[in-house]
Scaffold this active site. Sequence first.
Site, PDB file in Angstrom:
ATOM      1  N   ASN A   1       4.229   3.002  12.088  1.00 47.24           N
ATOM      2  CA  ASN A   1       2.545   2.561  11.917  1.00 47.24           C
ATOM      3  C   ASN A   1       2.081   1.928  12.910  1.00 47.24           C
ATOM      4  OD1 ASN A   1       1.873   1.898   8.704  1.00 47.24           O
ATOM      5  ND2 ASN A   1       3.856   1.453   8.996  1.00 47.24           N
TER       6      ASN A   1
ATOM      7  N   HIS B   1       5.347   5.013   0.616  1.00 43.34           N
ATOM      8  CA  HIS B   1       5.064   3.691   0.933  1.00 43.34           C
ATOM      9  C   HIS B   1       4.443   3.580   2.490  1.00 43.34           C
ATOM     10  CE1 HIS B   1       4.889  -0.447   1.021  1.00 43.34           C
ATOM     11  NE2 HIS B   1       4.901  -0.482   0.195  1.00 43.34           N
ATOM     12  N   HIS B   2       3.622   2.803   3.183  1.00 39.52           N
ATOM     13  CA  HIS B   2       3.139   2.854   4.323  1.00 39.52           C
ATOM     14  C   HIS B   2       3.616   2.007   4.863  1.00 39.52           C
ATOM     15  CE1 HIS B   2      -0.369   3.034   6.585  1.00 39.52           C
ATOM     16  NE2 HIS B   2      -1.745   2.836   5.930  1.00 39.52           N
ATOM     17  N   ALA B   3       4.568   1.089   4.542  1.00 43.43           N
ATOM     18  CA  ALA B   3       5.668   0.651   5.349  1.00 43.43           C
ATOM     19  C   ALA B   3       6.198   1.703   5.891  1.00 43.43           C
ATOM     20  CB  ALA B   3       6.983  -0.308   4.392  1.00 43.43           C
TER      21      ALA B   3
ATOM     22  N   ASN C   1       0.410  -1.142   0.117  1.00 42.92           N
ATOM     23  CA  ASN C   1      -0.047   0.158   0.279  1.00 42.92           C
ATOM     24  C   ASN C   1       1.110   0.921  -0.070  1.00 42.92           C
ATOM     25  OD1 ASN C   1      -2.000   2.523   1.184  1.00 42.92           O
ATOM     26  ND2 ASN C   1      -3.258   0.506   0.034  1.00 42.92           N
TER      27      ASN C   1
END
Length: 466
Positions: free
Chosen positions: A309, A134-136, A21
């Site tokens: 996150n 990037h969601h990371a 994602n």
Amino acid sequence: MEGKEPVTPLGRLFLQEETNNVINCLMVVKNPINIESIKTEIKNSLLIQHPRFRSVLVRNNNGIEYWKRTQNVNLDDHIFLSHVKYPPNNISSADEIVNEYLADLAVSSPLSVDKPLWEIHVLKDQNALVWRFHHALGDGVSLMSLILAICRKVDQPDQLPTIPKSVKKNKRSFRENIWELVMTILLSFVYAVELLLTCLCSKREAKTSISGGSGVELWPRKLATARFKIEDMKSVKNAVLNATINDVLFGVIAAGLSRYLDYHQPSDSKPLEGLRITGLGMVNLRKQPGIQDMSALVKSKSLSSSWGNKFGFILLPIYYHKNVDDNPIQYVKRAKAMLDKKKLSLEAYFSYANTSLLMSLLGPKASALLTYRVFCNTSFTISNIVGPEEEIMFGGNPLTAFNVTSSSLPHALTMHMLSYAGKAEMQILVAKDIIPDPQFLAKCFEDALLEMKDASTDIIQTQYTS
């Protein structure tokens, strides 16, 4: 491993093929964009000092992901001038051009792992900047804190933007605290079981005209924007005792989806009344960090636990109702009753802990497949991020629009709302072969709020005169 930092469990989840994602943040600015000034601003900003934004993704012999610091970041590899080539006859406004561009990015443009996982796309003709992370790297709260840390107030150029602070709860009696504890335990158990069943069972809820499913994340996308006034949402909030903006937002979604489904219901189909439609809501599990904390964070040797996150998700059921006693405020009251129970439970914490545990026991691949099943067994995603209260600028250029969306999911419908300077814009990303008319869906949401505002005005006037 010297110079390397392990990727967090949720960060590893977002690196898997099924759950990969990217967050796309859009800034539309008032004045023409100068590429060189953008590069200079980024070069001198906290973003380029942040360890995650100076690190590339690497994997060891066991396939475990790490962040490896790089000596230099070449901004030419991260900042791109994009030339939009959409035919003017097909798209009539700059907003639609930008939305079409973002919709294409949602399915066709992953980030290269040969460099730090972020980019900025410059659409000069539309005065737009598309920040891609990037969601990371982090969740919406972390990334929003970082973006705002490199912006300034328009009317006070030396000051950082301000974000509304959460209101502290009133003190409760001992008996109320005991009752709340009992309800927390009970509701947490019920919702945890429901979440596990959604994850493990193949049976999903009834199919509707907004349902996605396995493989839908690869389908072409369309994007529309629903625009709200915060004052209108506050007017509705004030008409319902102890309601919040989130209660109003979810009431608007319930009312708008009911209207949309009613419009698309075949005449010979069964009645939809009471039909359950389940969404996924993203919940921040930290106290929202002040943007002032970012400068201290990038100077630390290791990233603090507040970065990255740190969120859980909860199941958000809504029910189709064609006519709620001719009183649209009922949608908000239903939403509030449901969300109050969700807030009381530990469902979001359970989902976060469960994901971390699965990553440890089964590895990222199995964890990603189970998470993917949750998406396949629900109908939509919703997130809401509180943005700055006042107008802000980046590089001395005031922002006229500020919103966020993400790359596609198995859901045919994802909604991301961001408030900014008295307005709130909700980006509605859809699989266009399932939901071909997202502009109409956006209007359903906008009309729902306006009807609620009119009803709330009548309620408040009645209270004053009685």
